[in-house]
Design a protein around this motif. Structure first.
Motif, PDB file in Angstrom:
ATOM      1  N   GLU A 167       0.833  -1.208   0.000  1.00 58.19           N
ATOM      2  CA  GLU A 167       0.000   0.000   0.000  1.00 58.19           C
ATOM      3  C   GLU A 167       0.864   1.254   0.000  1.00 58.19           C
ATOM      4  O   GLU A 167       0.633   2.176  -0.776  1.00 58.19           O
ATOM      5  CB  GLU A 167      -0.909  -0.004   1.229  1.00 58.19           C
ATOM      6  N   THR A 168       1.863   1.292   0.869  1.00 59.60           N
ATOM      7  CA  THR A 168       2.750   2.455   0.942  1.00 59.60           C
ATOM      8  C   THR A 168       4.172   2.006   1.238  1.00 59.60           C
ATOM      9  O   THR A 168       4.403   0.965   1.869  1.00 59.60           O
ATOM     10  CB  THR A 168       2.318   3.458   2.028  1.00 59.60           C
ATOM     11  N   MET A 218       7.159   7.583  -0.297  1.00 60.30           N
ATOM     12  CA  MET A 218       7.607   7.355  -1.655  1.00 60.30           C
ATOM     13  C   MET A 218       6.377   7.223  -2.556  1.00 60.30           C
ATOM     14  O   MET A 218       5.305   6.819  -2.096  1.00 60.30           O
ATOM     15  CB  MET A 218       8.478   6.106  -1.748  1.00 60.30           C
ATOM     16  N   LYS A 219       6.518   7.559  -3.802  1.00 56.81           N
ATOM     17  CA  LYS A 219       5.412   7.530  -4.756  1.00 56.81           C
ATOM     18  C   LYS A 219       5.552   6.314  -5.669  1.00 56.81           C
ATOM     19  O   LYS A 219       6.654   6.009  -6.131  1.00 56.81           O
ATOM     20  CB  LYS A 219       5.408   8.822  -5.583  1.00 56.81           C
ATOM     21  N   ARG A 220       4.419   5.628  -5.910  1.00 56.71           N
ATOM     22  CA  ARG A 220       4.466   4.502  -6.835  1.00 56.71           C
ATOM     23  C   ARG A 220       4.742   5.028  -8.246  1.00 56.71           C
ATOM     24  O   ARG A 220       3.963   5.822  -8.788  1.00 56.71           O
ATOM     25  CB  ARG A 220       3.145   3.722  -6.832  1.00 56.71           C
ATOM     26  N   VAL A 277       7.307  -0.468   5.184  1.00 59.73           N
ATOM     27  CA  VAL A 277       6.357  -0.960   4.187  1.00 59.73           C
ATOM     28  C   VAL A 277       5.030  -1.279   4.857  1.00 59.73           C
ATOM     29  O   VAL A 277       4.991  -1.939   5.901  1.00 59.73           O
ATOM     30  CB  VAL A 277       6.898  -2.237   3.491  1.00 59.73           C
ATOM     31  N   THR A 278       3.945  -0.813   4.258  1.00 58.90           N
ATOM     32  CA  THR A 278       2.604  -1.139   4.731  1.00 58.90           C
ATOM     33  C   THR A 278       1.879  -1.885   3.629  1.00 58.90           C
ATOM     34  O   THR A 278       1.798  -1.409   2.493  1.00 58.90           O
ATOM     35  CB  THR A 278       1.810   0.130   5.090  1.00 58.90           C
ATOM     36  N   TRP A 305       9.005   2.190  -6.568  1.00 58.04           N
ATOM     37  CA  TRP A 305       8.642   3.380  -5.808  1.00 58.04           C
ATOM     38  C   TRP A 305       9.738   4.430  -5.933  1.00 58.04           C
ATOM     39  O   TRP A 305      10.924   4.107  -5.866  1.00 58.04           O
ATOM     40  CB  TRP A 305       8.417   3.009  -4.346  1.00 58.04           C
ATOM     41  N   GLU A 306       9.357   5.694  -6.087  1.00 54.62           N
ATOM     42  CA  GLU A 306      10.318   6.762  -6.358  1.00 54.62           C
ATOM     43  C   GLU A 306      10.328   7.839  -5.275  1.00 54.62           C
ATOM     44  O   GLU A 306       9.360   8.048  -4.557  1.00 54.62           O
ATOM     45  CB  GLU A 306      10.012   7.424  -7.694  1.00 54.62           C
TER      46      GLU A 306
END
Length: 241
Positions: free
Chosen positions: A174-175, A189-191, A212-213, A197-198
């Motif tokens: 999820e994140t 971080m953005k997918r 990490v979620t 992830w960036e």
């Protein structure tokens, strides 16, 4: 003695939380694609991680893929014997990892259809080769992985791209958050695409922590995963659910 036993039990429960789960069963259809030994890669960006996920993988229809949120998720699939093509002497079910997107150009994959395009090894565990397209039941289940979650860092000093793999439990992420040495707060971080992830944060020369979620709400913090001397292209192993 009784108090000591209760304390020991409490410690076990804290250190080894239960992450096994299974959602309710739903209906779908399944086909197969790729090489006889299995296939990997595509929309989730797992091409270089065949040893983690193969040979039992699946490309999901867009409805299930959910804009890459289902990448890495595990599904248990059972053949429904209404067509006569279920394996009589095969496995009753197969657990696959979502690694790709079944193209919407295929009518069977187009929304709102729910469809699994299985690797050949996965399909042939539950159905006959000639079946081609069989009705199935499926449910999301917890993923079992060896070792910790893995973080592969690529990019450049001004653009960091982290591929997250080998996530247990929910499997799908999820994140992802990162905190470099000296930072007080976690940075989201953005997918970018798939499970990549960036962030444009300057991370070079700093030891890195990742959090990490999963979509199941499991949160795993991996501290000091990458040392100060980390280099682009390296993979580091953290903790797991």
């Amino acid at each position: 003695m009784a108090a000591e036993m209760r304390l020991s039990l409490l410690i076990v429960l804290v250190v080894f939380p239960c992450v096994v789960f299974a959602h309710s069963w739903n209906e779908a259809h399944a086909t197969y694609y790729g090489a006889p030994e299995g296939t990997i890669g595509g929309a989730c960006g797992f091409e270089e991680y065949k040893q983690i996920y193969s040979p039992y993988t699946a490309a999901l229809s867009p409805t299930l893929y959910n804009e890459a949120e289902s990448c890495g998720a595990c599904f248990e699939i059972v053949c429904v014997n209404t067509t006569g093509f279920c394996k009589k002497d095969g496995e009753k079910s197969v657990v696959v990892t979502a690694t790709d997107l079944c193209p919407a150009s295929d009518a069977r994959c187009s929304p709102p259809h729910v469809h699994f395009d299985l690797s050949q090894p996965a399909f042939h565990l539950i159905a006959e080769h000639l079946g081609g397209d069989v009705p199935v039941k499926y449910r999301k289940v917890s993923c079992k992985r060896k070792g910790g979650a893995k973080f592969t860092i690529t990019g450049n000093p001004n653009f960091n791209l982290v591929t997250v793999t080998n996530v247990a439990g929910g499997g799908d992420v999820e994140t992802v958050e990162v905190k470099a040495e000296g930072d007080k707060e976690w940075k989201n971080m953005k997918r970018n695409w798939g499970e990549k992830w960036e962030t444009s944060e300057v991370l070079s020369g700093k030891s890195l922590n990742f959090r990490v979620t999963t979509t199941e709400g499991e949160v795993v913090t991996s501290k000091h995963v990458a040392p100060e001397s980390w280099q682009f292209g390296q993979t580091f192993e953290g903790k797991n659910v």
